[in-house]
Scaffold this motif. Structure first.
Motif, PDB file in Angstrom:
ATOM      1  N   GLU A  66      -2.180  10.717   3.504  1.00 46.48           N
ATOM      2  CA  GLU A  66      -1.102  10.410   4.450  1.00 46.48           C
ATOM      3  C   GLU A  66      -0.921   8.893   4.563  1.00 46.48           C
ATOM      4  OE1 GLU A  66      -2.352  12.458   7.982  1.00 46.48           O
ATOM      5  OE2 GLU A  66      -1.480  14.367   7.318  1.00 46.48           O
ATOM      6  N   ASN A  67      -2.028   8.160   4.589  1.00 49.59           N
ATOM      7  CA  ASN A  67      -1.959   6.695   4.650  1.00 49.59           C
ATOM      8  C   ASN A  67      -1.320   6.129   3.381  1.00 49.59           C
ATOM      9  OD1 ASN A  67      -3.286   6.864   7.113  1.00 49.59           O
ATOM     10  ND2 ASN A  67      -5.280   6.296   6.282  1.00 49.59           N
ATOM     11  N   LEU A  68      -1.751   6.620   2.216  1.00 50.47           N
ATOM     12  CA  LEU A  68      -1.167   6.144   0.955  1.00 50.47           C
ATOM     13  C   LEU A  68       0.326   6.457   0.898  1.00 50.47           C
ATOM     14  CD1 LEU A  68      -3.988   7.194  -1.523  1.00 50.47           C
ATOM     15  CD2 LEU A  68      -3.382   4.854  -0.848  1.00 50.47           C
ATOM     16  N   LYS A  69       0.705   7.659   1.317  1.00 52.00           N
ATOM     17  CA  LYS A  69       2.111   8.058   1.320  1.00 52.00           C
ATOM     18  C   LYS A  69       2.937   7.119   2.200  1.00 52.00           C
ATOM     19  CE  LYS A  69       5.010  12.101   2.292  1.00 52.00           C
ATOM     20  NZ  LYS A  69       5.687  12.042   3.570  1.00 52.00           N
ATOM     21  N   ALA A  70       2.415   6.775   3.375  1.00 47.09           N
ATOM     22  CA  ALA A  70       3.127   5.877   4.285  1.00 47.09           C
ATOM     23  C   ALA A  70       3.353   4.503   3.651  1.00 47.09           C
ATOM     24  CB  ALA A  70       2.363   5.739   5.600  1.00 47.09           C
ATOM     25  N   VAL A  71       2.344   3.986   2.971  1.00 47.51           N
ATOM     26  CA  VAL A  71       2.477   2.664   2.344  1.00 47.51           C
ATOM     27  C   VAL A  71       3.448   2.730   1.161  1.00 47.51           C
ATOM     28  CG1 VAL A  71       1.250   0.784   1.183  1.00 47.51           C
ATOM     29  CG2 VAL A  71       0.177   1.954   3.114  1.00 47.51           C
ATOM     30  N   VAL A  72       3.334   3.769   0.344  1.00 50.20           N
ATOM     31  CA  VAL A  72       4.249   3.933  -0.797  1.00 50.20           C
ATOM     32  C   VAL A  72       5.694   4.037  -0.300  1.00 50.20           C
ATOM     33  CG1 VAL A  72       4.943   5.526  -2.634  1.00 50.20           C
ATOM     34  CG2 VAL A  72       2.552   4.919  -2.365  1.00 50.20           C
ATOM     35  N   GLU A  73       5.908   4.795   0.768  1.00 51.52           N
ATOM     36  CA  GLU A  73       7.265   4.937   1.306  1.00 51.52           C
ATOM     37  C   GLU A  73       7.766   3.624   1.891  1.00 51.52           C
ATOM     38  OE1 GLU A  73       7.008   8.345   3.896  1.00 51.52           O
ATOM     39  OE2 GLU A  73       7.226   9.740   2.203  1.00 51.52           O
ATOM     40  N   ALA A  74       6.882   2.837   2.508  1.00 53.71           N
ATOM     41  CA  ALA A  74       7.277   1.518   3.025  1.00 53.71           C
ATOM     42  C   ALA A  74       7.722   0.599   1.891  1.00 53.71           C
ATOM     43  CB  ALA A  74       6.124   0.884   3.800  1.00 53.71           C
ATOM     44  N   ALA A  75       7.197   0.843   0.695  1.00 51.20           N
ATOM     45  CA  ALA A  75       7.570   0.049  -0.484  1.00 51.20           C
ATOM     46  C   ALA A  75       8.832   0.599  -1.156  1.00 51.20           C
ATOM     47  CB  ALA A  75       6.424   0.020  -1.481  1.00 51.20           C
ATOM     48  N   GLY A  76       9.359   1.724  -0.627  1.00 49.66           N
ATOM     49  CA  GLY A  76      10.585   2.290  -1.188  1.00 49.66           C
ATOM     50  C   GLY A  76      10.360   3.375  -2.219  1.00 49.66           C
ATOM     51  N   GLY A  77       9.155   3.916  -2.301  1.00 54.56           N
ATOM     52  CA  GLY A  77       8.860   4.937  -3.304  1.00 54.56           C
ATOM     53  C   GLY A  77       8.349   6.212  -2.676  1.00 54.56           C
ATOM     54  N   SER A  78       7.707   7.020  -3.504  1.00 56.49           N
ATOM     55  CA  SER A  78       7.081   8.257  -3.042  1.00 56.49           C
ATOM     56  C   SER A  78       5.810   8.467  -3.862  1.00 56.49           C
ATOM     57  CB  SER A  78       8.017   9.446  -3.209  1.00 56.49           C
ATOM     58  OG  SER A  78       8.106   9.819  -4.573  1.00 56.49           O
ATOM     59  N   LEU A  79       4.998   9.429  -3.448  1.00 55.90           N
ATOM     60  CA  LEU A  79       3.780   9.714  -4.207  1.00 55.90           C
ATOM     61  C   LEU A  79       4.100  10.173  -5.625  1.00 55.90           C
ATOM     62  CD1 LEU A  79       1.448  11.388  -1.542  1.00 55.90           C
ATOM     63  CD2 LEU A  79       1.324   9.067  -2.479  1.00 55.90           C
ATOM     64  N   ALA A  80       5.301  10.691  -5.854  1.00 57.49           N
ATOM     65  CA  ALA A  80       5.703  11.103  -7.206  1.00 57.49           C
ATOM     66  C   ALA A  80       5.842   9.904  -8.145  1.00 57.49           C
ATOM     67  CB  ALA A  80       7.019  11.876  -7.148  1.00 57.49           C
ATOM     68  N   ASP A  81       5.943   8.695  -7.588  1.00 52.42           N
ATOM     69  CA  ASP A  81       6.074   7.484  -8.402  1.00 52.42           C
ATOM     70  C   ASP A  81       4.724   6.889  -8.797  1.00 52.42           C
ATOM     71  OD1 ASP A  81       8.943   7.411  -8.210  1.00 52.42           O
ATOM     72  OD2 ASP A  81       8.702   6.681  -6.154  1.00 52.42           O
ATOM     73  N   VAL A  82       3.637   7.394  -8.233  1.00 51.69           N
ATOM     74  CA  VAL A  82       2.307   6.835  -8.489  1.00 51.69           C
ATOM     75  C   VAL A  82       1.907   7.089  -9.942  1.00 51.69           C
ATOM     76  CG1 VAL A  82      -0.138   6.998  -7.888  1.00 51.69           C
ATOM     77  CG2 VAL A  82       1.607   7.051  -6.086  1.00 51.69           C
ATOM     78  N   VAL A  83       1.383   6.052 -10.582  1.00 47.61           N
ATOM     79  CA  VAL A  83       0.978   6.142 -11.983  1.00 47.61           C
ATOM     80  C   VAL A  83      -0.525   6.359 -12.114  1.00 47.61           C
ATOM     81  CG1 VAL A  83       0.863   4.856 -14.160  1.00 47.61           C
ATOM     82  CG2 VAL A  83       2.909   4.704 -12.722  1.00 47.61           C
ATOM     83  N   LYS A  84      -1.320   5.729 -11.245  1.00 51.42           N
ATOM     84  CA  LYS A  84      -2.776   5.804 -11.381  1.00 51.42           C
ATOM     85  C   LYS A  84      -3.418   5.765 -10.003  1.00 51.42           C
ATOM     86  CE  LYS A  84      -6.713   3.544 -13.436  1.00 51.42           C
ATOM     87  NZ  LYS A  84      -7.401   2.318 -13.420  1.00 51.42           N
ATOM     88  N   VAL A  85      -4.459   6.585  -9.837  1.00 49.67           N
ATOM     89  CA  VAL A  85      -5.234   6.604  -8.602  1.00 49.67           C
ATOM     90  C   VAL A  85      -6.717   6.618  -8.974  1.00 49.67           C
ATOM     91  CG1 VAL A  85      -5.812   7.929  -6.528  1.00 49.67           C
ATOM     92  CG2 VAL A  85      -3.460   7.902  -7.342  1.00 49.67           C
ATOM     93  N   ASN A  86      -7.500   5.785  -8.330  1.00 52.91           N
ATOM     94  CA  ASN A  86      -8.959   5.826  -8.466  1.00 52.91           C
ATOM     95  C   ASN A  86      -9.521   6.399  -7.188  1.00 52.91           C
ATOM     96  OD1 ASN A  86      -8.956   4.581 -10.968  1.00 52.91           O
ATOM     97  ND2 ASN A  86      -9.175   2.542 -10.092  1.00 52.91           N
TER      98      ASN A  86
END
Length: 80
Positions: free
Chosen positions: A56-76
């Motif tokens: 939920e935290n990652l989603k909020a930050v990604v959305e603040a940047a204008g994207g969505s979790l579907a735009d994520v390329v890599k996660v560790n």
């Protein structure tokens, strides 16, 4: 290239000398997240609740940047 700091009150405030995210060109780099509730800044109880809160935290930050979790390329993911 110019760096733009990304932040949102919908994710925990950065603790220390880093930002929630930084945009450089067309790429956004997110900092690590733990299962902190952004309102209380307290760790939520239990591993499952912490995992949900992290995303939920990652989603909020990604959305603040204008994207969505579907735009994520890599996660560790680091578990202890």
């Amino acid at each position: 290239m110019r760096k733009t700091i990304i932040s949102t009150p919908l994710a925990p405030a950065a603790i220390g000398t880093y930002s929630q995210a930084v945009r450089v060109g067309d790429t956004v780099y997110l900092s690590g997240q733990i299962g902190l509730d952004p309102q209380s800044m307290q760790l939520v109880e239990g591993i499952e609740a912490q995992i949900v809160r992290v995303f939920e935290n990652l989603k909020a930050v990604v959305e603040a940047a204008g994207g969505s979790l579907a735009d994520v390329v890599k996660v560790n993911i680091y578990l202890t």
